[in-house]
Design a protein around this motif. Structure first.
Motif, PDB file in Angstrom:
ATOM      1  N   ARG A 190      20.833 110.057 114.097  1.00 18.47           N
ATOM      2  CA  ARG A 190      22.055 110.322 115.008  1.00 18.47           C
ATOM      3  C   ARG A 190      23.005 109.225 114.772  1.00 18.47           C
ATOM      4  O   ARG A 190      24.203 109.534 114.789  1.00 18.47           O
ATOM      5  N   TYR A 193      25.098 109.663 111.672  1.00 17.16           N
ATOM      6  CA  TYR A 193      26.267 110.812 111.785  1.00 17.16           C
ATOM      7  C   TYR A 193      27.096 110.273 112.657  1.00 17.16           C
ATOM      8  O   TYR A 193      28.309 110.803 112.324  1.00 17.16           O
ATOM      9  N   TYR A 194      26.882 109.593 113.795  1.00 17.95           N
ATOM     10  CA  TYR A 194      28.021 109.147 114.533  1.00 17.95           C
ATOM     11  C   TYR A 194      29.009 108.101 113.904  1.00 17.95           C
ATOM     12  O   TYR A 194      30.083 107.978 113.839  1.00 17.95           O
ATOM     13  N   LEU A 208      34.099 115.098 120.186  1.00 14.16           N
ATOM     14  CA  LEU A 208      33.049 115.797 119.904  1.00 14.16           C
ATOM     15  C   LEU A 208      31.872 114.796 120.797  1.00 14.16           C
ATOM     16  O   LEU A 208      30.595 115.177 120.530  1.00 14.16           O
ATOM     17  N   GLY A 209      32.489 114.207 121.712  1.00  8.15           N
ATOM     18  CA  GLY A 209      31.191 113.304 122.595  1.00  8.15           C
ATOM     19  C   GLY A 209      30.675 112.190 122.151  1.00  8.15           C
ATOM     20  O   GLY A 209      29.663 111.576 122.899  1.00  8.15           O
ATOM     21  N   ILE A 210      31.447 111.537 121.270  1.00  6.37           N
ATOM     22  CA  ILE A 210      30.962 110.076 120.856  1.00  6.37           C
ATOM     23  C   ILE A 210      31.553 109.049 121.605  1.00  6.37           C
ATOM     24  O   ILE A 210      32.694 108.969 121.494  1.00  6.37           O
TER      25      ILE A 210
ATOM     26  N   VAL B 101      27.378 116.876 113.472  1.00  9.49           N
ATOM     27  CA  VAL B 101      27.927 115.753 114.527  1.00  9.49           C
ATOM     28  C   VAL B 101      28.333 116.303 115.938  1.00  9.49           C
ATOM     29  O   VAL B 101      27.950 115.879 116.709  1.00  9.49           O
ATOM     30  N   LEU B 104      25.052 117.429 117.677  1.00 10.75           N
ATOM     31  CA  LEU B 104      24.407 116.168 118.399  1.00 10.75           C
ATOM     32  C   LEU B 104      24.690 116.060 119.865  1.00 10.75           C
ATOM     33  O   LEU B 104      23.932 115.203 120.531  1.00 10.75           O
ATOM     34  N   ASN B 105      25.827 116.786 120.275  1.00 11.03           N
ATOM     35  CA  ASN B 105      26.184 116.265 121.640  1.00 11.03           C
ATOM     36  C   ASN B 105      25.276 117.226 122.463  1.00 11.03           C
ATOM     37  O   ASN B 105      24.965 116.428 123.754  1.00 11.03           O
ATOM     38  N   ALA B 107      22.206 118.544 121.174  1.00  9.72           N
ATOM     39  CA  ALA B 107      20.907 118.352 120.839  1.00  9.72           C
ATOM     40  C   ALA B 107      20.144 117.209 121.000  1.00  9.72           C
ATOM     41  O   ALA B 107      20.572 116.172 121.046  1.00  9.72           O
TER      42      ALA B 107
END
Lengths: 331, 240
Positions: A190, A193-194, A208-210, B101, B104-105, B107
């Protein structure tokens, strides 16, 4: 172990196995000079990987990584010299100090929106004023240097990191392989990817929530922590530390050349780059001596030309160009 | 019940009033459109909802929970997915990784995110391009990638900023069908900014019209396109 080679075709695994055998057996086949070059290659392969996590993966340009090498080196060395603290404990202290230093720089930059080249300048500034501070810190030898007692070099004492070059060779080899394994696991996680999302487009990553602040901090902290171990290695291998040398901007640049030439953001790039550049620099010195050229600066010019050629013809680095041929399918 | 409540939000940039006193509500499961001439403040409205800027005045609530002042990633976590008018792909990542990406928010693991990403890619007909770098996609494909990434975050509300622009009429119809299907199957609420009236008329049950940063009209599409004020400032006489 299996997760590390998962997805690699047989040909790539064979290449990896061959490289592993060569690296493990090298000390038995080469002389002291070549061994010292190999140690330097691995040293830059390791520091390059540590830097690559921050810049190659997360896109945060540090031009001051010598800061973490220096703090790590001085922390472990000072504890050893002044308090007789075991270098392994010293390494822990180095990790803690460097992580903190990285997080402070990261916090200042990321909280106040300092990004890109301005962030890079901030990293230079921290390395520079630390260098000046250490130049005047008498307890650490100031500009006169800090020296570690050299004991019997024939005896291998892993507990206090006193021993022959061969011991240091395997130590830095272990660090390099460990960094490679860690990088591979991280990149597929994870976090990986972030980081790549942040590197590519921070605003889109946020949408996208990161939590980009948090993950940039993780990248800086981890990169600093890893680099600190290179500093510990440096201190105990060379046994002398000078602020002018270890914190210098030139050192920071040396660290980043390998990953850039090898392939920024790739797994093997920093290693390939280090193994190309380090012997090249040494080879040029040899070549110049052979040709009887003693004009100062020729070596640097030749080195610069070599870098230029690679950058012009392989803008993505050496590794992506050879990865496919070796069976490492480009991701 | 209203999923999205926008209550008299306003935002000025250095004295320039971009959005002023805009209010509207969006029912859970609805598809609504925001239209208006260029510079009307539509994208700024989106940015105020998505947390890129905090509004100077007013408040935004999602499912009864106030989300004003939250940062963009927190608003995404709260259930708002958005696309960017000027697309923002991750160019050096594959199409699949781009969508992973987003996935993943919601999952728990990377493997789950990959499965979700494949599902969304198929939905938007991007699965054949999964291993292509986003940098080498065409603009219509990039627009679809924007949608795929936002949808993969599993939002309750999807904000689409001109995703039909530049598409051929058949492609517009295809996208319309996709959004209809998702809305029908999952009850996803959609708010779209759109100039392509073909898509607006086909999709939206409710239309909000902005002009000079203010809401000038709101209602069913058939009603809105006959409104004299809307005709004057935006659609022109020809549209009727």
């Amino acid at each position: 172990m299996r997760a590390l080679v998962a997805g690699l075709p047989a040909r790539a695994r064979a290449v990896l196995a061959l490289v592993a055998v060569l690296l493990l057996g090298a000390p038995f086949a080469v002389d002291a000079y070549v061994l010292s070059v190999l140690i330097l290659c691995l040293y830059f392969a390791y520091t390059g990987q540590a830097w690559n996590i921050m810049m190659g993966f997360a896109g945060q340009l540090s031009l001051g990584h010598s800061l973490y090498v220096g703090i790590g080196a001085y922390a472990a060395a000072a504890l050893f010299v002044h308090f007789d603290v075991n270098p392994w404990l010293g390494a822990l202290a180095a990790i803690v100090l460097c992580t903190l230093a990285g997080l402070v720089i990261g916090f200042l930059a990321f909280r106040f929106g300092i990004a890109g080249v301005y962030f890079a300048i901030l990293t230079i500034a921290f390395a520079e004023f630390t260098r000046i501070g250490f130049d005047h810190w008498n307890w650490l030898g100031a500009s006169g240097g800090l020296f570690l007692p050299v004991k019997e070099r024939g005896v291998t004492d892993l507990a206090t990191l006193r021993g022959p070059p061969v011991m240091f060779y395997y130590a830095i080899l272990a660090l390099t392989v460990g960094a490679l394994a860690l990088s591979r696991l991280l990149l597929a996680s994870r976090l990986g990817y972030y980081w790549r999302a942040i590197r590519e487009d921070e605003e889109a990553a946020q949408a996208l929530g990161i939590d980009t602040f948090r993950y940039k901090m993780v990248a800086v902290g981890l990169s600093a922590a890893m680099t600190s171990l290179a500093g510990v290695f440096f201190a105990f291998y060379y046994n002398n530390l000078f602020p002018e040398q270890i914190f210098s901007m030139g050192r920071s640049i040396e660290i980043i050349l390998g990953p850039i030439i090898g392939g920024l953001g790739t797994l093997a790039g920093p290693i390939v780059g280090a193994f190309v550049l380090t012997p090249l620099a040494d080879g040029i010195t040899e070549l110049m001596q052979l040709l009887g050229i003693e004009t100062p600066g020729v070596k640097q010019v030749f080195y610069g030309v070599c870098l230029l050629v690679v950058i012009v013809f392989l803008p993505n680095g050496i590794w992506p160009a050879i990865a496919r041929r070796l069976g490492f399918a480009p991701r | 019940m209203a999923l999205l409540e926008v209550r008299s939000i306003g935002k000025s940039f250095r004295g320039l009033r971009a959005v002023h006193d805009v209010s509207f509500e969006l029912a859970d499961g609805a598809i609504a459109a925001m239209i208006g001439p260029n510079g009307a403040g539509k994208t700024t409205c989106f940015n105020l909802i998505a947390g890129v800027f905090a509004p100077d005045t007013g408040a935004v609530a999602l499912g009864g929970r106030r989300i004003t002042g939250l940062r963009p990633h927190e608003i995404c976590r709260a259930g708002v997915g958005r696309t960017f008018q000027v697309v923002k792909p991750f160019p050096q990542m594959t199409v699949l990784d781009n969508v992973v990406v987003g996935a993943l928010n919601a999952a728990a693991r990377v493997g789950d995110a990959e499965r979700e990403a494949w599902r969304v890619l198929e939905l938007l007909h991007l699965d054949a391009k999964s291993q292509t770098l986003a940098a080498s996609l065409t603009l219509p494909e990039r627009k679809r990638l924007e949608v795929a990434r936002a949808m993969a975050t599993r939002p309750r509300l999807l904000l689409l900023d001109e995703v039909m622009a530049g598409l051929r009429p058949t492609e517009v119809d295809e996208m319309v069908a996709v959004f209809r299907r998702i809305n029908h199957e999952t009850g996803l609420t959609i708010l779209l900014i759109e100039h392509v009236m073909r898509a607006v008329m086909a999709l939206a049950a409710h239309v909000v019209v902005l002009h000079h940063g203010e809401k000038i009209c709101e209602g069913a599409p058939a009603q809105v396109v006959r409104d004299p004020a809307v005709l004057e400032c935006y659609l022109g006489e020809e549209a009727v």
